[in-house]
Design an enzyme around this catalytic site. Structure first.
Site, PDB file in Angstrom:
ATOM      1  N   GLN A 197       0.826  -1.209   0.000  1.00 11.24           N
ATOM      2  CA  GLN A 197       0.000   0.000   0.000  1.00 11.24           C
ATOM      3  C   GLN A 197       0.861   1.259   0.000  1.00 11.24           C
ATOM      4  O   GLN A 197       0.417   2.329   0.409  1.00 11.24           O
ATOM      5  CB  GLN A 197      -0.944   0.010   1.218  1.00 11.24           C
ATOM      6  CG  GLN A 197      -2.024  -1.054   1.196  1.00 11.24           C
ATOM      7  CD  GLN A 197      -3.118  -0.779   0.152  1.00 11.24           C
ATOM      8  OE1 GLN A 197      -2.958   0.050  -0.737  1.00 11.24           O
ATOM      9  NE2 GLN A 197      -4.230  -1.489   0.248  1.00 11.24           N
ATOM     10  N   SER A 198       2.062   1.132  -0.501  1.00 18.32           N
ATOM     11  CA  SER A 198       3.018   2.235  -0.486  1.00 18.32           C
ATOM     12  C   SER A 198       2.564   3.411  -1.344  1.00 18.32           C
ATOM     13  O   SER A 198       2.088   3.237  -2.469  1.00 18.32           O
ATOM     14  CB  SER A 198       4.363   1.717  -0.994  1.00 18.32           C
ATOM     15  OG  SER A 198       5.212   2.763  -1.379  1.00 18.32           O
ATOM     16  N   ASN A 199       2.755   4.625  -0.827  1.00 15.96           N
ATOM     17  CA  ASN A 199       2.484   5.823  -1.618  1.00 15.96           C
ATOM     18  C   ASN A 199       3.500   5.966  -2.750  1.00 15.96           C
ATOM     19  O   ASN A 199       3.163   6.432  -3.848  1.00 15.96           O
ATOM     20  CB  ASN A 199       2.531   7.069  -0.729  1.00 15.96           C
ATOM     21  CG  ASN A 199       1.337   7.178   0.191  1.00 15.96           C
ATOM     22  OD1 ASN A 199       0.244   6.721  -0.136  1.00 15.96           O
ATOM     23  ND2 ASN A 199       1.530   7.764   1.362  1.00 15.96           N
ATOM     24  N   ALA A 200       4.753   5.589  -2.491  1.00 11.64           N
ATOM     25  CA  ALA A 200       5.775   5.671  -3.534  1.00 11.64           C
ATOM     26  C   ALA A 200       5.441   4.718  -4.679  1.00 11.64           C
ATOM     27  O   ALA A 200       5.643   5.049  -5.856  1.00 11.64           O
ATOM     28  CB  ALA A 200       7.150   5.343  -2.948  1.00 11.64           C
ATOM     29  N   MET A 201       4.949   3.541  -4.349  1.00 12.21           N
ATOM     30  CA  MET A 201       4.529   2.578  -5.370  1.00 12.21           C
ATOM     31  C   MET A 201       3.487   3.190  -6.295  1.00 12.21           C
ATOM     32  O   MET A 201       3.606   3.121  -7.531  1.00 12.21           O
ATOM     33  CB  MET A 201       3.953   1.332  -4.685  1.00 12.21           C
ATOM     34  CG  MET A 201       3.292   0.327  -5.603  1.00 12.21           C
ATOM     35  SD  MET A 201       2.301  -0.891  -4.669  1.00 12.21           S
ATOM     36  CE  MET A 201       0.876   0.140  -4.197  1.00 12.21           C
TER      37      MET A 201
END
Length: 391
Positions: free
Chosen positions: A47-51
């Site tokens: 759930q990464s924002n960078a992803m």
């Protein structure tokens, strides 16, 4: 008084990436599509924002190539040797082996038909630990959105993930030898959270903005710029760039009024020592000495709040900032950071802000608040009616 720098309102053109990730990935977003790598590879949580930000940038480049727009909106010089080689080296269009098991193939079913049909498209490959059963059964939040934008996901076991990216300092700024480039000589490795030189240009722009503001408004008072930290990349590179600009100003004009601007980071992942190791490693990897790094806020009561775990104190801080000050924070970084910052602001305890003016950089990340609050509901900290009111 606390100055709040509203980076949450910053949006990059085309990809619409916002906030902290807009700073980190500004250089990637600005690359002309003909110069953009054929594949980006990164790793981290599902759930990464960078992803999601990287998926949005790659999708924007594919839109430029084809004119096919997959999603209406995504809210939320590269100095590297990470697989890219000079143009005169032999090129190959062969793709690396990123075969997925049956479960991952099911996740790839969320990729739109428009994306699947694109030929010679830019790729984004993301490596993560085995995805929890509930999230695999019903992808949501950043994972669902990144998949819909064409992200290719590769799951590895916990042991393999630790072997590839473990260690007390986290992953390396260069790709592990066990990972092959998906498109040889035309792929770029982006470490977790963008912790590499790619983020330097965005940090330089932020440093210029802060220095310009404080020159006109600061009345020569000392300033601490406060940021929440995961990999602490933004805090580290901002410190570098502020120092570079101030030294250059002084070199050009000996009579220039020297500004006292420091950066303080509030660890939200790991502890103080982890933050220091991360920043030292990044400083060295990007040309520094490993000594001129940001100040770190110590925990209020011996230890920091556990990252990602629903906590009533984080929730209360989130509600206080929203209801009393009109500031909407995320619950992974923003609210935990303010939970600690508010305690230091109202005390005389030694800290990076004692006796100094304070600026907080609102780093965004609020796209995931709804799913974060759902976890608070499952933990019994809020009920359905409160959830609807907050959202």
């Amino acid at each position: 008084m606390v100055y709040i720098k509203r980076d949450d309102l910053l949006h990059l053109h085309d990809s619409n990436v916002s906030g902290n990730k807009a700073r980190k990935f500004f250089a990637l977003n600005e690359l002309p599509v003909e110069d953009f790598p054929d594949a980006l590879v990164s790793y981290g949580g599902p759930q990464s924002n960078a992803m999601l930000a990287l998926a949005a940038i790659v999708n924007a480049k594919n839109v430029q190539l084809t004119g096919v727009k997959v999603e209406e909106e995504i809210s939320d010089e590269i100095e590297t040797d990470n697989w890219l080689h000079s143009d005169d080296e032999e090129e190959s269009g062969e793709e690396g082996d990123f075969e997925n098991d049956d479960d991952v193939e099911n996740l790839q079913g969320y990729v739109s038909e428009e994306i699947k049909s694109l030929k010679n498209r830019k790729r984004f490959v993301y490596i993560t630990k085995k995805i929890p059963r509930y999230l695999r059964k019903q992808p949501s939040g950043n994972l669902l959105r990144a998949l819909s934008l064409g992200m290719e996901i590769k799951e590895v076991s916990n042991d393999e993930y630790k072997e590839l990216f473990g260690g007390e300092d986290g992953g390396s700024s260069t790709p592990p030898s066990a990972i092959d480039a998906p498109v040889p000589m035309k792929s770029l490795w982006v470490p977790q959270g963008g912790a590499c030189g790619v983020a330097k240009h965005g940090a330089f722009l932020m440093a210029e903005e802060i220095i310009s503001f404080w020159e006109s408004r600061g009345n020569n008072m000392p300033l601490t710029v406060c940021l929440p930290g995961g990999t602490c990349t933004t805090a580290m590179l901002l410190t570098q760039q502020i120092n570079v600009i101030l030294e250059e100003r002084k070199r050009k004009d000996e009579n220039w009024m020297q500004l006292d601007i420091k950066v303080g980071v509030i660890p939200c992942v790991g502890d103080e020592q982890y933050a220091l190791r991360q920043m030292k490693a990044l400083d060295i990897a990007t040309g520094g000495s490993g000594t001129d790094i940001p100040l770190v806020f110590p925990p209020w009561k011996n230890k920091y709040l556990r990252f990602g775990e629903p906590n009533i104190h984080i929730l209360n801080t989130f509600l206080e900032m929203k209801n009393e000050y009109g500031i909407y924070l995320d619950l992974l970084y923003g609210a935990p950071a303010w939970n600690l910052l508010l305690q230091y602001l109202t005390s005389q305890r030694d800290s990076p802000i004692k006796g100094r003016q304070v600026m907080y950089v609102h780093s965004g990340g609020i796209e995931g608040v709804a799913s974060q609050l759902t976890r608070y509901k499952h933990k019994g900290l809020i009920d359905e009616s409160q959830l609807q009111t907050i959202c």
